[in-house]
Motif scaffolding. Structure first.
Motif, short mmCIF file in Angstrom:
data_model
loop_
_atom_site.label_atom_id
_atom_site.label_comp_id
_atom_site.label_asym_id
_atom_site.label_seq_id
_atom_site.Cartn_x
_atom_site.Cartn_y
_atom_site.Cartn_z
N ASN A 53 12.00 -81.09 50.38
CA ASN A 53 13.43 -80.39 49.85
C ASN A 53 13.85 -79.14 50.69
O ASN A 53 12.72 -78.44 51.27
N ILE A 74 17.00 -83.20 48.53
CA ILE A 74 16.05 -83.38 47.29
C ILE A 74 14.97 -84.49 47.58
O ILE A 74 15.70 -85.60 47.84
N ASP A 111 14.89 -84.48 39.99
CA ASP A 111 14.35 -83.27 39.56
C ASP A 111 15.50 -82.52 39.13
O ASP A 111 16.61 -82.86 39.09
N ILE A 142 17.69 -79.53 39.09
CA ILE A 142 18.14 -78.67 40.25
C ILE A 142 19.24 -77.56 39.75
O ILE A 142 20.23 -77.85 38.84
N ARG A 143 18.96 -76.34 40.15
CA ARG A 143 19.91 -75.42 40.10
C ARG A 143 20.25 -74.93 41.46
O ARG A 143 19.52 -74.24 42.08
N LEU A 168 18.59 -72.30 45.94
CA LEU A 168 18.17 -73.71 45.50
C LEU A 168 16.89 -73.79 44.88
O LEU A 168 16.11 -73.26 45.42
N LYS A 169 16.95 -74.03 43.46
CA LYS A 169 15.47 -74.07 42.84
C LYS A 169 15.50 -75.26 42.05
O LYS A 169 16.37 -76.03 41.34
N GLY A 170 14.12 -75.84 42.03
CA GLY A 170 13.71 -77.13 41.44
C GLY A 170 12.59 -76.80 40.55
O GLY A 170 12.34 -75.43 40.32
N ARG A 226 11.55 -73.01 45.52
CA ARG A 226 12.76 -72.46 45.56
C ARG A 226 13.12 -72.11 46.91
O ARG A 226 12.00 -71.58 47.58
#
Length: 112
Positions: A23, A43, A47, A49-50, A97-99, A103
């Motif tokens: 990631n 990615i 997941d 993802i945000r 970017l957060k999964g 992060r």
């Protein structure tokens, strides 16, 4: 918001999807930008993802992505506007970017 995704390799008549090995939030380009910048990221597995933009005060300005994504390479463009459509002021911003289990954050400079 335009989203480009996927990286393929064509071998003969077949297309093979290439899955990234980790990631990664890549540096936006151009940086500094005015008024549009591209934010590439990878990615490795399916997941939630945000991808969000924050100002230097830590206030969320814009959520660019908040959905389930498949493995692959993606690129999102940000036009310098907030979720409410207001044009952001010049300055430094952070893209996050957060999964589920990771992060990453990067700095961006918006010039006018």
């Amino acid at each position: 918001i335009p989203i480009n995704f996927g990286l393929t390799l064509e071998v003969g008549n077949e297309a093979i999807n290439i899955i990234p090995i980790k990631n990664k939030l890549h540096q936006n380009y151009p940086n500094p930008f005015n008024p549009i910048t591209s934010i590439p990221f990878d990615i490795i597995k399916n997941d939630n993802i945000r991808l969000s933009i924050y100002n230097v005060k830590g206030e969320m300005i814009r959520t660019l992505i908040n959905s389930n994504l498949n493995p692959g390479s993606y690129e999102v463009r940000w036009n310098g506007r907030s979720d409410s459509g207001v044009i952001s002021s010049a300055g430094m911003y952070f893209v996050e970017l957060k999964g589920t289990n990771f992060r990453q954050t990067s700095k961006m400079i918006y010039l006018k």
